[in-house]
Design a protein around this motif. Structure first.
Motif, PDB file in Angstrom:
ATOM      1  N   UNK A 227      42.656  10.535 -15.267  1.00 62.73           N
ATOM      2  CA  UNK A 227      43.445  11.170 -14.216  1.00 62.73           C
ATOM      3  C   UNK A 227      44.922  10.835 -14.270  1.00 62.73           C
ATOM      4  N   UNK A 228      45.316   9.914 -15.161  1.00 66.82           N
ATOM      5  CA  UNK A 228      46.723   9.533 -15.298  1.00 66.82           C
ATOM      6  C   UNK A 228      47.462  10.481 -16.232  1.00 66.82           C
ATOM      7  N   UNK A 229      48.648  10.074 -16.663  1.00 63.51           N
ATOM      8  CA  UNK A 229      49.479  10.886 -17.550  1.00 63.51           C
ATOM      9  C   UNK A 229      49.454  10.350 -18.971  1.00 63.51           C
ATOM     10  N   UNK A 230      49.238  11.283 -19.910  1.00 65.83           N
ATOM     11  CA  UNK A 230      49.310  10.945 -21.332  1.00 65.83           C
ATOM     12  C   UNK A 230      50.771  10.939 -21.755  1.00 65.83           C
ATOM     13  N   UNK A 231      51.102  10.333 -22.911  1.00 59.75           N
ATOM     14  CA  UNK A 231      52.488  10.301 -23.363  1.00 59.75           C
ATOM     15  C   UNK A 231      53.132  11.687 -23.482  1.00 59.75           C
ATOM     16  N   UNK A 232      52.317  12.724 -23.747  1.00 60.68           N
ATOM     17  CA  UNK A 232      52.888  14.071 -23.868  1.00 60.68           C
ATOM     18  C   UNK A 232      53.024  14.772 -22.512  1.00 60.68           C
ATOM     19  N   UNK A 233      52.677  14.074 -21.419  1.00 57.92           N
ATOM     20  CA  UNK A 233      52.845  14.627 -20.079  1.00 57.92           C
ATOM     21  C   UNK A 233      51.613  15.283 -19.477  1.00 57.92           C
TER      22      UNK A 233
ATOM     23  N   UNK B 261      49.293  14.397 -32.441  1.00 55.59           N
ATOM     24  CA  UNK B 261      50.485  14.572 -31.636  1.00 55.59           C
ATOM     25  C   UNK B 261      50.716  13.677 -30.439  1.00 55.59           C
ATOM     26  N   UNK B 262      49.970  12.587 -30.246  1.00 57.89           N
ATOM     27  CA  UNK B 262      50.249  11.706 -29.107  1.00 57.89           C
ATOM     28  C   UNK B 262      51.517  10.880 -29.324  1.00 57.89           C
ATOM     29  N   UNK B 263      51.871  10.628 -30.573  1.00 52.67           N
ATOM     30  CA  UNK B 263      53.085   9.868 -30.851  1.00 52.67           C
ATOM     31  C   UNK B 263      52.904   8.360 -30.743  1.00 52.67           C
ATOM     32  N   UNK B 264      51.702   7.903 -30.399  1.00 49.33           N
ATOM     33  CA  UNK B 264      51.415   6.473 -30.343  1.00 49.33           C
ATOM     34  C   UNK B 264      50.111   6.222 -31.097  1.00 49.33           C
ATOM     35  N   UNK B 265      49.974   5.023 -31.633  1.00 43.97           N
ATOM     36  CA  UNK B 265      48.729   4.670 -32.306  1.00 43.97           C
ATOM     37  C   UNK B 265      47.748   4.224 -31.232  1.00 43.97           C
TER      38      UNK B 265
ATOM     39  N   UNK C 102      36.062  10.839 -29.362  1.00 43.77           N
ATOM     40  CA  UNK C 102      36.917   9.795 -29.916  1.00 43.77           C
ATOM     41  C   UNK C 102      38.020  10.512 -30.703  1.00 43.77           C
ATOM     42  N   UNK C 103      39.243  10.542 -30.179  1.00 40.50           N
ATOM     43  CA  UNK C 103      40.284  11.385 -30.776  1.00 40.50           C
ATOM     44  C   UNK C 103      41.515  10.591 -31.211  1.00 40.50           C
ATOM     45  N   UNK C 104      42.373  11.263 -31.987  1.00 44.42           N
ATOM     46  CA  UNK C 104      43.635  10.754 -32.535  1.00 44.42           C
ATOM     47  C   UNK C 104      43.402   9.670 -33.585  1.00 44.42           C
TER      48      UNK C 104
END
Length: 167
Positions: A58-64, A141-145, A113-115
């Motif tokens: 329910x929170x925000x991912x790095x991409x918004x 595309x998350x930009x973080x490991x 299980x993604x990214x």
């Protein structure tokens, strides 16, 4: 009378500053407060890996975007394990998720299980709880490991934190 009122106002301002309840003075910009707390740690028995919780359900991912799962930061190549016994139903690239592996656990439950950097199981493979299924990466595309982990029941996302803690 005025001096007493001024002293009371100064004392109230000091109290508010000390307790963090100060209200901004009209026309004055309050100082910006930046949270420097480290990300909470998650992991242990039942979780797909241990690491820093970067986004809650329910929170925000790095991409918004709003998270339908959890994003767990971990070093590249960290082993990702199955959270329960099941059958791999998808193991490939998916737009928005990168290298993703999906396990069907029965009773309407599936885990995603993604990214990932590497997928260690192919579609059709049976997996047991705790077995390695992937390696953490930053594909999609998350930009973080990090690992994006999602749990679904009858196709709808559910809070994995609640489910994993019952394991």
């Amino acid at each position: 009378e005025r001096k007493a009122a001024a002293r009371r106002a100064a004392a109230e301002q000091s109290r508010q500053a000390a307790t963090g309840t100060a209200r901004p003075t009209p026309g004055k910009v309050p100082p910006r407060v930046t949270a420097n707390a480290p990300a909470p740690k998650v992991g242990g028995l039942g979780w797909p890996l241990s690491g820093n919780l970067l986004a809650r359900y329910g929170g925000r991912l790095p991409d918004g975007r709003t998270s339908n799962g959890v994003l767990i930061g971990a070093p590249p190549g960290t082993t990702v394990t199955a959270v329960a016994d099941g059958t791999v139903v998808f193991s490939d690239w998916m737009t928005g998720y990168g290298m993703i592996l999906i396990v069907d656990h029965g009773n309407g439950y599936m885990s995603l299980y993604a990214h990932n950097d590497t997928l260690l199981r192919d579609s059709g493979a049976r997996v047991r709880r705790g077995e390695a299924v992937a390696r953490v990466g930053n594909s999609g595309g998350q930009g973080v490991t990090a690992l994006y982990f999602e749990l679904r029941r009858n196709g709808q996302p559910v809070d994995p934190g609640t489910w994993l803690q019952r394991q």
